[in-house]
Scaffold this motif. Structure first.
Motif, PDB file in Angstrom:
ATOM      1  N   ILE A  67       0.838  -1.365  -0.066  1.00  0.00           N
ATOM      2  CA  ILE A  67       0.011   0.012  -0.157  1.00  0.00           C
ATOM      3  C   ILE A  67       0.997   1.252  -0.089  1.00  0.00           C
ATOM      4  O   ILE A  67       0.580   2.397  -0.232  1.00  0.00           O
ATOM      5  N   TYR A  68       1.995   1.109   0.228  1.00  0.00           N
ATOM      6  CA  TYR A  68       3.263   2.312   0.245  1.00  0.00           C
ATOM      7  C   TYR A  68       4.440   1.867  -0.764  1.00  0.00           C
ATOM      8  O   TYR A  68       5.128   0.977  -0.069  1.00  0.00           O
ATOM      9  N   THR A  69       4.485   2.241  -1.754  1.00  0.00           N
ATOM     10  CA  THR A  69       5.390   1.633  -2.752  1.00  0.00           C
ATOM     11  C   THR A  69       6.411   2.637  -3.004  1.00  0.00           C
ATOM     12  O   THR A  69       7.533   2.465  -3.822  1.00  0.00           O
ATOM     13  N   ASP A  70       6.189   4.031  -2.963  1.00  0.00           N
ATOM     14  CA  ASP A  70       6.927   5.082  -3.270  1.00  0.00           C
ATOM     15  C   ASP A  70       7.958   5.141  -2.304  1.00  0.00           C
ATOM     16  O   ASP A  70       8.095   6.263  -1.570  1.00  0.00           O
ATOM     17  N   VAL A  71       9.154   4.389  -2.247  1.00  0.00           N
ATOM     18  CA  VAL A  71       9.958   4.535  -1.275  1.00  0.00           C
ATOM     19  C   VAL A  71      11.200   3.581  -1.949  1.00  0.00           C
ATOM     20  O   VAL A  71      11.031   2.390  -2.473  1.00  0.00           O
ATOM     21  N   PRO A  72      12.298   4.156  -2.001  1.00  0.00           N
ATOM     22  CA  PRO A  72      13.667   3.378  -2.568  1.00  0.00           C
ATOM     23  C   PRO A  72      13.749   1.972  -1.871  1.00  0.00           C
ATOM     24  O   PRO A  72      13.745   2.001  -0.614  1.00  0.00           O
ATOM     25  N   TRP A  73      14.376   1.028  -2.508  1.00  0.00           N
ATOM     26  CA  TRP A  73      14.645  -0.093  -1.666  1.00  0.00           C
ATOM     27  C   TRP A  73      15.837   0.077  -0.664  1.00  0.00           C
ATOM     28  O   TRP A  73      15.520  -0.508   0.287  1.00  0.00           O
ATOM     29  N   PHE A  74      16.734   1.102  -0.900  1.00  0.00           N
ATOM     30  CA  PHE A  74      17.803   1.380  -0.174  1.00  0.00           C
ATOM     31  C   PHE A  74      17.057   1.780   1.332  1.00  0.00           C
ATOM     32  O   PHE A  74      17.683   1.563   2.486  1.00  0.00           O
ATOM     33  N   THR A  75      15.939   2.547   1.431  1.00  0.00           N
ATOM     34  CA  THR A  75      15.268   2.853   2.520  1.00  0.00           C
ATOM     35  C   THR A  75      14.914   1.757   3.262  1.00  0.00           C
ATOM     36  O   THR A  75      14.961   1.743   4.460  1.00  0.00           O
ATOM     37  N   ILE A  76      14.199   0.761   2.362  1.00  0.00           N
ATOM     38  CA  ILE A  76      13.508  -0.255   3.082  1.00  0.00           C
ATOM     39  C   ILE A  76      14.683  -1.174   3.703  1.00  0.00           C
ATOM     40  O   ILE A  76      14.503  -1.763   4.705  1.00  0.00           O
ATOM     41  N   ALA A  77      16.061  -1.647   3.036  1.00  0.00           N
ATOM     42  CA  ALA A  77      16.682  -2.221   3.405  1.00  0.00           C
ATOM     43  C   ALA A  77      17.557  -1.468   4.562  1.00  0.00           C
ATOM     44  O   ALA A  77      18.188  -2.182   5.225  1.00  0.00           O
ATOM     45  N   SER A  78      17.667  -0.296   4.494  1.00  0.00           N
ATOM     46  CA  SER A  78      18.330   0.324   5.908  1.00  0.00           C
ATOM     47  C   SER A  78      17.514   0.112   7.111  1.00  0.00           C
ATOM     48  O   SER A  78      17.960   0.093   8.302  1.00  0.00           O
ATOM     49  N   ILE A  79      16.106   0.249   7.179  1.00  0.00           N
ATOM     50  CA  ILE A  79      15.294  -0.197   8.133  1.00  0.00           C
ATOM     51  C   ILE A  79      15.491  -1.519   8.468  1.00  0.00           C
ATOM     52  O   ILE A  79      15.714  -1.801   9.599  1.00  0.00           O
ATOM     53  N   ALA A  80      15.597  -2.531   7.526  1.00  0.00           N
ATOM     54  CA  ALA A  80      15.612  -4.044   8.007  1.00  0.00           C
ATOM     55  C   ALA A  80      16.923  -4.217   8.592  1.00  0.00           C
ATOM     56  O   ALA A  80      16.941  -4.827   9.568  1.00  0.00           O
ATOM     57  N   PHE A  81      18.024  -3.361   8.050  1.00  0.00           N
ATOM     58  CA  PHE A  81      19.523  -3.893   8.650  1.00  0.00           C
ATOM     59  C   PHE A  81      19.510  -3.107   9.995  1.00  0.00           C
ATOM     60  O   PHE A  81      20.199  -3.773  10.997  1.00  0.00           O
ATOM     61  N   SER A  82      18.930  -1.887  10.195  1.00  0.00           N
ATOM     62  CA  SER A  82      19.059  -1.334  11.556  1.00  0.00           C
ATOM     63  C   SER A  82      18.449  -2.240  12.444  1.00  0.00           C
ATOM     64  O   SER A  82      18.707  -2.578  13.535  1.00  0.00           O
ATOM     65  N   PHE A  83      17.215  -2.918  11.982  1.00  0.00           N
ATOM     66  CA  PHE A  83      16.324  -3.743  13.030  1.00  0.00           C
ATOM     67  C   PHE A  83      17.033  -4.696  13.435  1.00  0.00           C
ATOM     68  O   PHE A  83      17.196  -5.403  14.600  1.00  0.00           O
ATOM     69  N   LEU A  84      17.600  -5.620  12.391  1.00  0.00           N
ATOM     70  CA  LEU A  84      18.085  -6.896  12.510  1.00  0.00           C
ATOM     71  C   LEU A  84      19.296  -6.534  13.342  1.00  0.00           C
ATOM     72  O   LEU A  84      19.886  -7.345  13.897  1.00  0.00           O
ATOM     73  N   TYR A  85      20.121  -5.517  13.088  1.00  0.00           N
ATOM     74  CA  TYR A  85      21.439  -5.038  13.971  1.00  0.00           C
ATOM     75  C   TYR A  85      21.104  -5.030  15.438  1.00  0.00           C
ATOM     76  O   TYR A  85      21.899  -5.664  16.064  1.00  0.00           O
ATOM     77  N   ILE A  86      19.999  -4.357  15.660  1.00  0.00           N
ATOM     78  CA  ILE A  86      19.552  -4.120  16.871  1.00  0.00           C
ATOM     79  C   ILE A  86      19.011  -5.557  17.724  1.00  0.00           C
ATOM     80  O   ILE A  86      19.491  -5.900  18.772  1.00  0.00           O
ATOM     81  N   LEU A  87      18.497  -6.278  16.756  1.00  0.00           N
ATOM     82  CA  LEU A  87      17.874  -7.678  17.397  1.00  0.00           C
ATOM     83  C   LEU A  87      19.258  -8.744  17.697  1.00  0.00           C
ATOM     84  O   LEU A  87      19.168  -9.540  18.512  1.00  0.00           O
ATOM     85  N   ASN A  88      20.150  -8.551  17.008  1.00  0.00           N
ATOM     86  CA  ASN A  88      21.457  -9.353  17.233  1.00  0.00           C
ATOM     87  C   ASN A  88      22.246  -9.133  18.532  1.00  0.00           C
ATOM     88  O   ASN A  88      22.823  -7.998  18.426  1.00  0.00           O
ATOM     89  N   PRO A  89      22.250  -9.881  19.468  1.00  0.00           N
ATOM     90  CA  PRO A  89      22.809  -9.627  20.800  1.00  0.00           C
ATOM     91  C   PRO A  89      24.369  -9.562  20.657  1.00  0.00           C
ATOM     92  O   PRO A  89      25.017  -9.312  21.528  1.00  0.00           O
TER      93      PRO A  89
END
Length: 136
Positions: A67-89
């Motif tokens: 429903i929201y597609t007007d976003v570059p993949w780099f932004t989506i990847a940045s969010i995912a990377f930061s979340f996964l980094y935080i998740l990794n103890p």
């Protein structure tokens, strides 16, 4: 996902690691939303990012729903990377080290937010426009 460990987290490290994110990583970040949110909220260092984390997750969720597609993949990847980094103890500075464990998480999140700030603003504008349309 984290490849070769560096002693220093900088903008180049984050950019390089973000480019390695794929769709499967985004799915992992989505599935672990509650655990990531808990780490952000329960860490004194990351707590100030709690509201931004909610917006970032909302963007990720709306992107995945299509429903929201007007976003570059780099932004989506940045969010995912930061979340996964935080998740990794056991990231560059393990989270269990008192007083230091979240410094690298804070740095990664800060760099990611610098990269995606304008896209977050665009997303929030889009949310406001759509909430006004739905209310009418």
């Amino acid at each position: 996902m984290f490849g070769k460990k560096k002693k220093e987290i900088d903008e180049d490290f984050v950019k390089t690691e973000v480019t390695k994110i794929d769709d499967g990583d985004v799915n992992v970040a989505m599935r672990n939303h509650e655990e990531i949110a808990d780490k952000i909220i329960n860490s004194n260092m990351l707590k100030k990012y709690a509201e931004l984390g909610k917006v970032m997750y909302g963007m990720l969720r709306d992107y995945r729903k299509g429903i929201y597609t007007d976003v570059p993949w780099f932004t989506i990847a940045s969010i995912a990377f930061s979340f996964l980094y935080i998740l990794n103890p056991l990231d560059i500075v393990p989270d269990f080290i008192p007083g230091l464990g979240y410094i690298d998480d804070f740095a990664v999140l800060t760099f990611a937010l610098r990269f995606i700030e304008s896209d977050l603003h665009s997303y929030l504008d889009w949310k406001l426009e759509n909430s006004e349309t739905e209310a009418v």
